[in-house]
Write a protein that holds these residues in place. Sequence first.
Motif, PDB file in Angstrom:
ATOM      1  N   LEU A 105       0.823  -1.203   0.000  1.00  7.47           N
ATOM      2  CA  LEU A 105       0.000   0.000   0.000  1.00  7.47           C
ATOM      3  C   LEU A 105       0.862   1.261   0.000  1.00  7.47           C
ATOM      4  CD1 LEU A 105      -2.955  -0.831   2.419  1.00  7.47           C
ATOM      5  CD2 LEU A 105      -2.846  -1.055  -0.063  1.00  7.47           C
ATOM      6  N   CYS A 106       1.931   1.258   0.766  1.00  7.53           N
ATOM      7  CA  CYS A 106       2.824   2.423   0.795  1.00  7.53           C
ATOM      8  C   CYS A 106       3.481   2.638  -0.563  1.00  7.53           C
ATOM      9  CB  CYS A 106       3.877   2.242   1.880  1.00  7.53           C
ATOM     10  SG  CYS A 106       3.222   2.270   3.566  1.00  7.53           S
ATOM     11  N   THR A 107       3.913   1.542  -1.181  1.00  8.80           N
ATOM     12  CA  THR A 107       4.537   1.648  -2.498  1.00  8.80           C
ATOM     13  C   THR A 107       3.550   2.149  -3.534  1.00  8.80           C
ATOM     14  OG1 THR A 107       5.983  -0.206  -1.906  1.00  8.80           O
ATOM     15  CG2 THR A 107       5.868   0.397  -4.230  1.00  8.80           C
ATOM     16  N   LEU A 108       2.322   1.636  -3.492  1.00 10.29           N
ATOM     17  CA  LEU A 108       1.304   2.072  -4.447  1.00 10.29           C
ATOM     18  C   LEU A 108       0.955   3.542  -4.240  1.00 10.29           C
ATOM     19  CD1 LEU A 108      -0.725   1.497  -6.675  1.00 10.29           C
ATOM     20  CD2 LEU A 108      -2.298   0.612  -4.946  1.00 10.29           C
ATOM     21  N   ALA A 109       0.885   3.988  -3.001  1.00 11.93           N
ATOM     22  CA  ALA A 109       0.606   5.400  -2.739  1.00 11.93           C
ATOM     23  C   ALA A 109       1.699   6.290  -3.322  1.00 11.93           C
ATOM     24  CB  ALA A 109       0.473   5.640  -1.240  1.00 11.93           C
ATOM     25  N   ALA A 110       2.957   5.853  -3.200  1.00  7.71           N
ATOM     26  CA  ALA A 110       4.062   6.624  -3.770  1.00  7.71           C
ATOM     27  C   ALA A 110       3.983   6.647  -5.296  1.00  7.71           C
ATOM     28  CB  ALA A 110       5.392   6.037  -3.311  1.00  7.71           C
ATOM     29  N   LEU A 111       3.669   5.509  -5.917  1.00 11.63           N
ATOM     30  CA  LEU A 111       3.537   5.463  -7.375  1.00 11.63           C
ATOM     31  C   LEU A 111       2.376   6.333  -7.849  1.00 11.63           C
ATOM     32  CD1 LEU A 111       4.127   1.644  -8.054  1.00 11.63           C
ATOM     33  CD2 LEU A 111       5.651   3.539  -8.662  1.00 11.63           C
ATOM     34  N   THR A 112       1.297   6.368  -7.084  1.00 15.69           N
ATOM     35  CA  THR A 112       0.150   7.207  -7.443  1.00 15.69           C
ATOM     36  C   THR A 112       0.530   8.684  -7.422  1.00 15.69           C
ATOM     37  OG1 THR A 112      -1.349   5.551  -6.510  1.00 15.69           O
ATOM     38  CG2 THR A 112      -2.229   7.749  -6.871  1.00 15.69           C
ATOM     39  N   ALA A 113       1.275   9.074  -6.388  1.00 11.56           N
ATOM     40  CA  ALA A 113       1.697  10.474  -6.298  1.00 11.56           C
ATOM     41  C   ALA A 113       2.631  10.843  -7.448  1.00 11.56           C
ATOM     42  CB  ALA A 113       2.382  10.718  -4.951  1.00 11.56           C
ATOM     43  N   VAL A 114       3.545   9.963  -7.780  1.00 11.30           N
ATOM     44  CA  VAL A 114       4.480  10.230  -8.884  1.00 11.30           C
ATOM     45  C   VAL A 114       3.733  10.316 -10.204  1.00 11.30           C
ATOM     46  CG1 VAL A 114       6.419   9.284 -10.188  1.00 11.30           C
ATOM     47  CG2 VAL A 114       6.446   9.230  -7.686  1.00 11.30           C
ATOM     48  N   SER A 115       2.789   9.394 -10.432  1.00 13.10           N
ATOM     49  CA  SER A 115       2.024   9.403 -11.687  1.00 13.10           C
ATOM     50  C   SER A 115       1.223  10.690 -11.819  1.00 13.10           C
ATOM     51  CB  SER A 115       1.089   8.194 -11.743  1.00 13.10           C
ATOM     52  OG  SER A 115       1.821   6.993 -11.693  1.00 13.10           O
ATOM     53  N   GLY A 116       0.563  11.122 -10.761  1.00 11.71           N
ATOM     54  CA  GLY A 116      -0.206  12.355 -10.823  1.00 11.71           C
ATOM     55  C   GLY A 116       0.662  13.570 -11.074  1.00 11.71           C
ATOM     56  N   THR A 117       1.859  13.581 -10.488  1.00 11.35           N
ATOM     57  CA  THR A 117       2.758  14.721 -10.680  1.00 11.35           C
ATOM     58  C   THR A 117       3.303  14.768 -12.101  1.00 11.35           C
ATOM     59  OG1 THR A 117       3.413  14.627  -8.344  1.00 11.35           O
ATOM     60  CG2 THR A 117       4.874  15.806  -9.854  1.00 11.35           C
ATOM     61  N   VAL A 118       3.724  13.626 -12.615  1.00  9.52           N
ATOM     62  CA  VAL A 118       4.297  13.579 -13.963  1.00  9.52           C
ATOM     63  C   VAL A 118       3.247  13.919 -15.013  1.00  9.52           C
ATOM     64  CG1 VAL A 118       5.334  12.057 -15.686  1.00  9.52           C
ATOM     65  CG2 VAL A 118       6.113  11.975 -13.308  1.00  9.52           C
ATOM     66  N   LEU A 119       2.043  13.384 -14.863  1.00 11.17           N
ATOM     67  CA  LEU A 119       0.988  13.606 -15.851  1.00 11.17           C
ATOM     68  C   LEU A 119       0.188  14.881 -15.590  1.00 11.17           C
ATOM     69  CD1 LEU A 119      -0.358   9.952 -16.194  1.00 11.17           C
ATOM     70  CD2 LEU A 119       1.280  11.145 -17.663  1.00 11.17           C
ATOM     71  N   ARG A 120       0.458  15.540 -14.471  1.00 13.09           N
ATOM     72  CA  ARG A 120      -0.251  16.769 -14.107  1.00 13.09           C
ATOM     73  C   ARG A 120      -1.749  16.527 -14.036  1.00 13.09           C
ATOM     74  NH1 ARG A 120       2.989  21.282 -17.807  1.00 13.09           N
ATOM     75  NH2 ARG A 120       5.071  20.856 -16.920  1.00 13.09           N
ATOM     76  N   GLU A 121      -2.105  15.439 -13.356  1.00 12.79           N
ATOM     77  CA  GLU A 121      -3.493  15.063 -13.151  1.00 12.79           C
ATOM     78  C   GLU A 121      -3.745  14.898 -11.655  1.00 12.79           C
ATOM     79  OE1 GLU A 121      -4.424  11.532 -15.229  1.00 12.79           O
ATOM     80  OE2 GLU A 121      -3.862  12.297 -17.215  1.00 12.79           O
ATOM     81  N   PRO A 122      -5.013  14.917 -11.244  1.00 14.18           N
ATOM     82  CA  PRO A 122      -5.304  14.613  -9.838  1.00 14.18           C
ATOM     83  C   PRO A 122      -4.793  13.223  -9.478  1.00 14.18           C
ATOM     84  CG  PRO A 122      -7.215  15.581 -10.906  1.00 14.18           C
ATOM     85  CD  PRO A 122      -6.218  15.310 -11.997  1.00 14.18           C
ATOM     86  N   ALA A 123      -4.166  13.102  -8.332  1.00 14.87           N
ATOM     87  CA  ALA A 123      -3.554  11.820  -7.950  1.00 14.87           C
ATOM     88  C   ALA A 123      -4.586  10.730  -7.696  1.00 14.87           C
ATOM     89  CB  ALA A 123      -2.697  12.018  -6.705  1.00 14.87           C
ATOM     90  N   ALA A 124      -5.768  11.073  -7.192  1.00 16.25           N
ATOM     91  CA  ALA A 124      -6.825  10.081  -6.914  1.00 16.25           C
ATOM     92  C   ALA A 124      -6.290   8.974  -6.010  1.00 16.25           C
ATOM     93  CB  ALA A 124      -7.376   9.510  -8.215  1.00 16.25           C
ATOM     94  N   HIS A 125      -5.678   9.377  -4.890  1.00 14.20           N
ATOM     95  CA  HIS A 125      -5.071   8.401  -3.996  1.00 14.20           C
ATOM     96  C   HIS A 125      -6.081   7.383  -3.469  1.00 14.20           C
ATOM     97  CE1 HIS A 125      -1.602  11.203  -3.794  1.00 14.20           C
ATOM     98  NE2 HIS A 125      -0.939  10.111  -3.487  1.00 14.20           N
ATOM     99  N   THR A 126      -7.239   7.871  -3.035  1.00 14.27           N
ATOM    100  CA  THR A 126      -8.199   6.967  -2.391  1.00 14.27           C
ATOM    101  C   THR A 126      -8.675   5.884  -3.350  1.00 14.27           C
ATOM    102  OG1 THR A 126      -8.943   8.783  -0.989  1.00 14.27           O
ATOM    103  CG2 THR A 126     -10.363   6.847  -1.135  1.00 14.27           C
ATOM    104  N   THR A 127      -9.071   6.295  -4.546  1.00 16.88           N
ATOM    105  CA  THR A 127      -9.570   5.326  -5.528  1.00 16.88           C
ATOM    106  C   THR A 127      -8.481   4.344  -5.933  1.00 16.88           C
ATOM    107  OG1 THR A 127     -11.096   6.994  -6.373  1.00 16.88           O
ATOM    108  CG2 THR A 127     -10.672   5.078  -7.767  1.00 16.88           C
ATOM    109  N   THR A 128      -7.301   4.843  -6.218  1.00 16.10           N
ATOM    110  CA  THR A 128      -6.226   3.991  -6.713  1.00 16.10           C
ATOM    111  C   THR A 128      -5.741   3.023  -5.645  1.00 16.10           C
ATOM    112  OG1 THR A 128      -5.540   5.808  -8.153  1.00 16.10           O
ATOM    113  CG2 THR A 128      -4.000   3.993  -7.864  1.00 16.10           C
ATOM    114  N   VAL A 129      -5.548   3.518  -4.430  1.00 22.56           N
ATOM    115  CA  VAL A 129      -5.012   2.656  -3.370  1.00 22.56           C
ATOM    116  C   VAL A 129      -6.024   1.586  -2.965  1.00 22.56           C
ATOM    117  CG1 VAL A 129      -4.211   2.621  -0.984  1.00 22.56           C
ATOM    118  CG2 VAL A 129      -3.414   4.405  -2.528  1.00 22.56           C
TER     119      VAL A 129
END
Length: 426
Positions: free
Chosen positions: A303-327
């Motif tokens: 879960l911690c790793t996925l949360a970090a990947l979600t944050a990186v993906s949102g930052t790189v793509l300049r999109e909302p991270a959507a942490h709750t849905t993705t995690v």
Amino acid sequence: MSELGELDRPGTPNSPGAWDESSEEWLMATAETDAPDTETTAQDTRARARTAVPSTRTARRGTADPVKALMHRHRELCERAVDPLEIAAGLEAHGVTDRTAARFRHRDVFSLAEEMYARVSRDAETAPRPTPPTAPRVRADWVLLSLLPGALCAATVTGLHLTEGRVRLAVATLGALAVALAVRAALARGPLSPRSHPAPPGTYASHTPASTRAWTYWLLAYALLGDDLLTAALTGGLDGFPAAAGDLATAPVLALTAACAPAAWCAHLFARGARRKLAASRGLADFTAAVKPLLLGTFALFLCTLAALTAVSGTVLREPAAHTTTVTLGALLLLARLLTAHGFTHAPAVLLGAAAATEAAALATAFASHLPGCAFLAVPVDAVVAAWGAAGIPAAACAGAALVLLLHATRTLTRASAHAMPGEAG
């Protein structure tokens, strides 16, 4: 009598054949005398027992070997076992507990399994069995395959941002197909593969059911399109739905596909740690107590790793991270895959289907509310969206299903029978 009851009573084994002449005589004699006769009364049975049978029965029961009786009952398990741990896991799967083992004059199931394993070689006069691998090993093929889905998804997202029109549509179609095939290949090899963990006795077959794959595809498609589609349905139709592929929410899907690699590593760490604790444990309760923190720690690490990947993906793509849905979706998919890989396929299929059905029902009621006189159908969905946004629907559905699967996993994946024959990764 139930199978557990039969195991608790070291009476007549019902498996065919015997491994020596004396045990065969004992097996046949006790089978005849213990078999119920529905055509005679209890008085006739007692009278017959006082004639010819009692002396032979008493003598033989006085020298009966309850462990050998249990070996007859589980002859196939004993013959194919490559180490005592596999016998212990098989006995546990058939309902034998440490308390039951005490009736066979052993302190726990592991001690009983060690004697059964040692006596198989002596009684059957078989050659020494090969030493099994202590734990799954890392292999380059599954490492590369686990990285492939994330790489292909990143290439597809890049192509979507660099193309327009029909070319963009073609890139999206080909990219989705390539990512789907890569995910399937990654799940077919390595720690997440059902072939790495044969199904424990009494469970479903070790394969991925078609329903599980179908629900997984739905959940991933909803992560890509669902929130925008639900918003459009609630606001008056499909006019607000993004027509261009570049407007889709690709950050969650990119994070989830990139998470295939950490999911495989976490599954590998769990299988390796469970195998080591199985070898060091001296009782079923000890093993469960040792493996439960390992399972929860592995799950938290993912879960911690996925949360970090979600944050990186949102930052790189300049999109909302959507942490709750993705995690929450990632947690559900990981637990479902771990259970499926160890042979427990029913619960994942049911819970994945429940989450998918919840999302589908939300979309259906939102669109149906536009029919005359049906506006009330969208009231529950409107309330959830107003409180937590469109992402609240999939987050609640996946979180609830993941919680139930986690509780189920702490009961099933902490049993020795789930790790009887881990095999090598791949």
